[in-house]
Design an enzyme around this catalytic site. Structure first.
Site, mmCIF file in Angstrom:
data_model
loop_
_atom_site.group_PDB
_atom_site.id
_atom_site.type_symbol
_atom_site.label_atom_id
_atom_site.label_comp_id
_atom_site.label_asym_id
_atom_site.label_seq_id
_atom_site.Cartn_x
_atom_site.Cartn_y
_atom_site.Cartn_z
ATOM 1 N N GLU A 110 38.792 28.369 70.635
ATOM 2 C CA GLU A 110 38.939 27.397 69.533
ATOM 3 C C GLU A 110 37.578 27.074 68.970
ATOM 4 O O GLU A 110 36.568 27.296 69.631
ATOM 5 C CB GLU A 110 39.528 26.079 70.076
ATOM 6 C CG GLU A 110 40.893 26.232 70.657
ATOM 7 C CD GLU A 110 41.274 25.036 71.529
ATOM 8 O OE1 GLU A 110 40.594 23.994 71.463
ATOM 9 O OE2 GLU A 110 42.237 25.176 72.280
ATOM 10 N N LYS A 112 34.656 24.478 68.143
ATOM 11 C CA LYS A 112 34.199 23.199 68.695
ATOM 12 C C LYS A 112 33.841 22.318 67.503
ATOM 13 O O LYS A 112 32.854 22.568 66.803
ATOM 14 C CB LYS A 112 32.999 23.412 69.611
ATOM 15 C CG LYS A 112 32.567 22.150 70.337
ATOM 16 C CD LYS A 112 31.585 22.486 71.448
ATOM 17 C CE LYS A 112 31.274 21.304 72.337
ATOM 18 N NZ LYS A 112 30.822 20.123 71.667
ATOM 19 N N ASP A 114 32.613 19.116 65.496
ATOM 20 C CA ASP A 114 31.508 18.199 65.770
ATOM 21 C C ASP A 114 31.781 16.850 65.111
ATOM 22 O O ASP A 114 31.327 16.566 64.007
ATOM 23 C CB ASP A 114 30.215 18.819 65.218
ATOM 24 C CG ASP A 114 28.996 18.130 65.779
ATOM 25 O OD1 ASP A 114 29.133 17.345 66.730
ATOM 26 O OD2 ASP A 114 27.898 18.378 65.252
ATOM 27 N N TYR A 223 44.068 19.135 72.520
ATOM 28 C CA TYR A 223 44.268 19.034 73.966
ATOM 29 C C TYR A 223 45.433 18.089 74.240
ATOM 30 O O TYR A 223 45.373 16.915 73.896
ATOM 31 C CB TYR A 223 42.960 18.503 74.585
ATOM 32 C CG TYR A 223 42.909 18.443 76.097
ATOM 33 C CD1 TYR A 223 43.699 19.250 76.900
ATOM 34 C CD2 TYR A 223 42.010 17.574 76.727
ATOM 35 C CE1 TYR A 223 43.610 19.182 78.281
ATOM 36 C CE2 TYR A 223 41.909 17.505 78.111
ATOM 37 C CZ TYR A 223 42.717 18.311 78.880
ATOM 38 O OH TYR A 223 42.628 18.244 80.247
ATOM 39 N N LYS A 309 27.667 27.134 72.396
ATOM 40 C CA LYS A 309 27.081 26.422 71.254
ATOM 41 C C LYS A 309 26.428 27.411 70.294
ATOM 42 O O LYS A 309 25.674 28.293 70.728
ATOM 43 C CB LYS A 309 26.014 25.434 71.750
ATOM 44 C CG LYS A 309 26.569 24.358 72.657
ATOM 45 C CD LYS A 309 27.174 23.231 71.868
ATOM 46 C CE LYS A 309 26.092 22.307 71.441
ATOM 47 N NZ LYS A 309 26.287 20.936 71.656
ATOM 48 N N CYS A 404 -0.672 0.765 53.040
ATOM 49 C CA CYS A 404 0.338 1.259 52.094
ATOM 50 C C CYS A 404 -0.300 2.248 51.107
ATOM 51 O O CYS A 404 -1.325 1.932 50.497
ATOM 52 C CB CYS A 404 0.937 0.070 51.334
ATOM 53 S SG CYS A 404 2.094 0.592 50.063
ATOM 54 N N CYS A 407 -0.164 0.440 47.433
ATOM 55 C CA CYS A 407 -0.865 -0.780 47.044
ATOM 56 C C CYS A 407 -1.997 -1.147 47.993
ATOM 57 O O CYS A 407 -2.720 -2.107 47.752
ATOM 58 C CB CYS A 407 0.119 -1.947 46.935
ATOM 59 S SG CYS A 407 0.679 -2.537 48.534
ATOM 60 N N CYS A 422 5.514 -2.116 54.313
ATOM 61 C CA CYS A 422 4.465 -2.698 53.489
ATOM 62 C C CYS A 422 4.919 -4.127 53.187
ATOM 63 O O CYS A 422 5.988 -4.324 52.602
ATOM 64 C CB CYS A 422 4.302 -1.918 52.183
ATOM 65 S SG CYS A 422 3.323 -2.858 50.993
ATOM 66 N N CYS A 428 3.727 -4.638 45.230
ATOM 67 C CA CYS A 428 3.644 -3.202 45.534
ATOM 68 C C CYS A 428 4.579 -2.463 44.554
ATOM 69 O O CYS A 428 5.789 -2.714 44.538
ATOM 70 C CB CYS A 428 4.061 -2.988 46.985
ATOM 71 S SG CYS A 428 4.064 -1.270 47.472
HETATM 72 S S1 IVH Z 1 38.556 20.256 74.897
HETATM 73 C C1 IVH Z 1 38.153 18.529 79.205
HETATM 74 N N1 IVH Z 1 38.371 21.419 72.564
HETATM 75 O O1 IVH Z 1 33.547 18.621 72.758
HETATM 76 C C2 IVH Z 1 37.741 19.087 77.915
HETATM 77 N N2 IVH Z 1 36.815 19.685 73.077
HETATM 78 O O2 IVH Z 1 31.738 18.589 75.212
HETATM 79 C C3 IVH Z 1 38.421 18.478 76.794
HETATM 80 N N3 IVH Z 1 35.277 19.174 71.242
HETATM 81 O O3 IVH Z 1 34.372 15.556 74.204
HETATM 82 C C4 IVH Z 1 37.849 18.820 75.500
HETATM 83 N N4 IVH Z 1 36.057 20.636 69.816
HETATM 84 O O4 IVH Z 1 34.775 15.806 71.722
HETATM 85 C C5 IVH Z 1 37.856 20.487 73.390
HETATM 86 N N5 IVH Z 1 38.372 22.522 70.522
HETATM 87 C C6 IVH Z 1 37.866 21.588 71.336
HETATM 88 C C7 IVH Z 1 36.773 20.766 70.953
HETATM 89 C C8 IVH Z 1 36.279 19.828 71.869
HETATM 90 C C9 IVH Z 1 35.173 19.682 70.006
HETATM 91 C C10 IVH Z 1 34.395 18.107 71.782
HETATM 92 C C11 IVH Z 1 35.126 16.975 72.428
HETATM 93 C C12 IVH Z 1 34.598 16.873 73.816
HETATM 94 C C13 IVH Z 1 33.326 17.648 73.730
HETATM 95 C C14 IVH Z 1 33.062 18.295 75.057
#
Ligand code: IVH
Length: 666
Positions: A110, A112, A114, A223, A309, A404, A407, A422, A428
């Site tokens: 999946e 990740k 942010d 999840y 990452k 500054c 001024c 400042c 200023c």
């Molecule tokens: S699963 C027990 N799936 O990443 C693990 N987390 O470092 C449950 N996150 O706190 C998380 N995308 O905020 C999962 N596809 C994804 C995610 C994801 C982002 C974040 C989440 C978690 C952090 C873990």
């Protein structure tokens, strides 16, 4: 059809339209039709508080109530994921899993996301609670705020979901919303959010859910937890959850070998740049729930999942010099001037260095080769120095300026603040111009025809030194100036004169007192009759006002203890600005309805229902949802329901018309 049935019908339809529009991106009805139905629902709910439902689609608009969040324990702790940065580490993860299970397994890949993680609880198909991650053991209950996120279902579709379960995911602020929000904050000189993640979690913690609603957050769920999930596979369960109405990412894939995982990574490493929200990696999860159970958890993270990452995009370039910018509040921001370099499709010439501590931490020298990153952030930042590139001739060490640049005043640093300021607020140049620009701004005095460039022109020509000077200008003073002409000069002077009508609350906001934004300015205008009362208010009186804490109160006191500010206010009074509450801007503040509880019902012609509600409050009355023996009177429009009429008659409560009401408060 009974009212109750109609409310139910509208709720079901609006939930569906909301899902089609926000989750599937395939609306079935026009925006106008959607708004009409929502309006009808809100009207009916207002008239029939007995049918209140916390999960009605109308909660998406939020409420103005202030809220402190309660902390609640997580039923299942919210753990984090172990991070990896290379394909080698992913291969190691697969080996570890294979050794522990001693059988084949599939991996669900999946994105990740942010943002800010959230845990949602559903009972019998309804959202009952939304909690932030907090410290992993307990988090903040932000349910009211989360209910405003349109991609989070309040009521689930169908009936195939478990009666009780949790679902976790990420609340995200799309890039476009984030950029827009930061633009607004920049104009107001409020601190910018560094990235959409901070903006999303900051928004979730706002006290006022109607502001949350306006920030257009999004959410992906990834999840599921609970007993009685439909399948043994995580991937299959997510797809089932999509049918219940959740937004599940389409970038989800089941893989049977490390090579397939690498393909997924390579594809999304590039494609993610086209997504509307921020992502910072890939999450790999062993798909079978049974195998997950066998693998278990370490103290910090599951053994069945790992994060990969993405490399933050960075470039190496030379630091040519450091310059310093002074803002309206006097805050001094250091800016790195760089040898232009390409980074994520744009040329970067400047990067923020934030404050003196950051410069010191990097041990920066002019001529250093520095790493510039964009990562999840919109403003590039310097993350490190390539010390190996330094050679024999080390450039001059970057030391934060002491005076500054505009001024020459000696800079100050307040305890517990990272920024230098400042202190020369009244002389200023960028501070003076910044204050005037704020004063004329759309949300302040809203002066037509005047913008930052004209302010700069007037300032350079020696015509204005503060906001009060604007009101002394004449057409003759300005019409000869560069690119001005008679027509523009007249427009500007008309705009300036017209701004004298601006209400008290805007006046207070326009003064540009530190930390006094629009909302606080409104509260002040409601609490004091004129500016002299604000100036004379004690710290304690100020703190007693809603939304005002010690920091804001102290800043208000500081502003009025400065003689030059008091002098400016006297001059603004003399030119005729409304530094006091008028009947017009307060809508006839009076005590005419003091202590009365009033019920509004029906459809009105002169003003909207909300306007009547405000009038009631502004005249000391209270709005009530239903008729009781305590009701003072019923304000009735057309088509007031017969049941209500009946009840009012039985209890001997007066029913008055719109015109009668307006006569009472006039
Ligand atoms: S699963 C027990 N799936 O990443 C693990 N987390 O470092 C449950 N996150 O706190 C998380 N995308 O905020 C999962 N596809 C994804 C995610 C994801 C982002 C974040 C989440 C978690 C952090 C873990």
């Amino acid at each position: 059809m009974t009212v109750r049935d109609r409310i139910e019908e509208l709720r079901v339809a609006l939930h569906r339209h909301n899902y089609n529009y926000y989750v599937l991106n395939t609306p079935e009805v026009s925006d106008i039709e959607f708004d009409r139905m929502m309006h009808e629902l809100q009207e009916l709910e207002g008239e029939h508080p007995e049918y209140y439902d916390e999960n009605s689609p109308s909660v998406r608009v939020g409420s103005d109530l202030n809220k402190n969040f309660t902390q609640v324990p997580h039923k299942y702790p919210m753990l984090s994921l172990a991070n990896t940065y290379s394909e080698g580490e992913i291969a190691d993860f697969c080996d570890r899993v294979y050794k522990a299970l001693n059988e084949d397994f599939e991996i669900c890949c999946e994105l990740k996301y942010d943002g800010a993680s959230i845990s949602l609880t559903y009972e019998n198909g309804k959202l009952t609670r939304a909690v932030t991650r907090g410290d992993g053991e307990k988090g903040d209950d932000v349910t009211d705020n989360v209910r405003t996120i349109r991609t989070i279902p309040l009521v689930l579709h169908g009936s195939a979901y478990p009666s009780s379960f949790e679902i976790r995911g990420e609340v995200l602020m799309p890039w476009t919303v984030f950029e827009e929000l930061n633009k607004e904050r920049e104009a107001e000189e409020e601190p910018l959010f560094a990235n959409p993640r901070n903006a999303a979690s900051g928004t979730l913690k706002l006290q006022n859910s109607s502001i949350v609603a306006s920030r257009k957050l999004d959410a992906y769920l990834y999840y599921l937890l609970g007993d009685g999930l439909p399948h043994n596979g995580h991937y299959e369960n997510l797809h089932e959850a999509a049918k219940w109405g959740f937004k599940i990412s389409e970038a989800t894939c089941k893989c049977s070998s490390p090579e397939e995982v690498f393909q997924f990574i390579d594809y999304w490493n590039v494609e993610r740049k086209n997504l509307p929200v921020a992502t910072d990696g890939i999450v790999l999860k062993v798909n079978s729930l049974l195998q997950q159970k066998n693998l278990g958890f370490t103290a910090k993270s599951p053994r069945w999942a790992i994060a990969y990452k993405f490399q933050a995009e960075r470039a190496l370039t030379r630091l040519n010099k450091v310059t310093y910018q002074v803002g309206r509040t006097g805050a001094v921001t250091p800016v790195a001037n760089l040898e232009p370099v390409q980074l994520s499709g744009t040329t970067v010439k400047r990067a923020s260095l934030h404050n003196a501590d950051i410069i010191e931490g990097l041990d920066l020298h002019i001529g250093d080769m520095v790493y510039v990153e964009k990562g999840g952030e919109i403003i590039p930042k310097i993350t490190g120095v390539d010390i190996t590139a330094r050679g024999f001739m080390l450039g001059e060490k970057v030391i934060f300026i002491t005076h500054c640049p505009e001024c020459g005043s000696k800079l100050v640093r307040y305890e517990s603040e990272a920024a230098h300021y400042c202190p020369n607020e009244t002389a200023c140049p960028p501070q003076i111009k910044g204050k005037i620009e704020h004063f004329i701004g759309r949300k302040a005095m809203n002066i037509d025809g005047l913008g930052p460039e004209t302010v700069d022109l007037f300032y350079r020509s020696g015509l204005i030194k503060n906001t009060a000077d604007l009101y002394r200008l004449t057409v003759d003073d300005i019409r000869e100036l560069d690119r001005m002409g008679m027509k523009s000069a007249e427009n500007i002077i008309n705009g300036i004169n017209k701004s004298k009508e601006a209400p008290f609350e805007r006046m207070i906001f326009a003064l540009g007192i530190r930390f006094v934004g629009e909302t606080v300015a409104k509260k002040i205008a409601k609490s004091f009759a004129n500016i002299d009362d604000v100036a004379g208010a004690s710290l304690e009186t100020l703190i007693n006002i809603d939304e005002i804490g010690e920091k804001i109160a102290q800043s208000i006191r500081n502003y009025f203890s400065d003689a030059s500010n008091r002098e400016l206010i006297e001059r603004l009074k003399q030119v005729g600005l409304q530094l006091y509450r008028t009947e017009k801007d307060t809508g006839n503040y009076s005590d005419k309805l003091a202590g009365q509880s009033i019920v509004i019902s029906g459809v009105f012609t002169h003003f909207s229902r909300d306007e009547y509600k405000e009038m009631i409050e502004r005249n000391g009355g209270k709005n009530a949802g239903s008729i009781s023996s305590k009701t003072g009177f019923v304000l009735a429009g057309e088509n007031m329901g017969p049941a209500k009429l009946d009840k009012a008659a039985k209890l001997g409560i007066k029913v008055i018309s719109e015109d009668e009401f307006l006569a009472i408060i006039s």
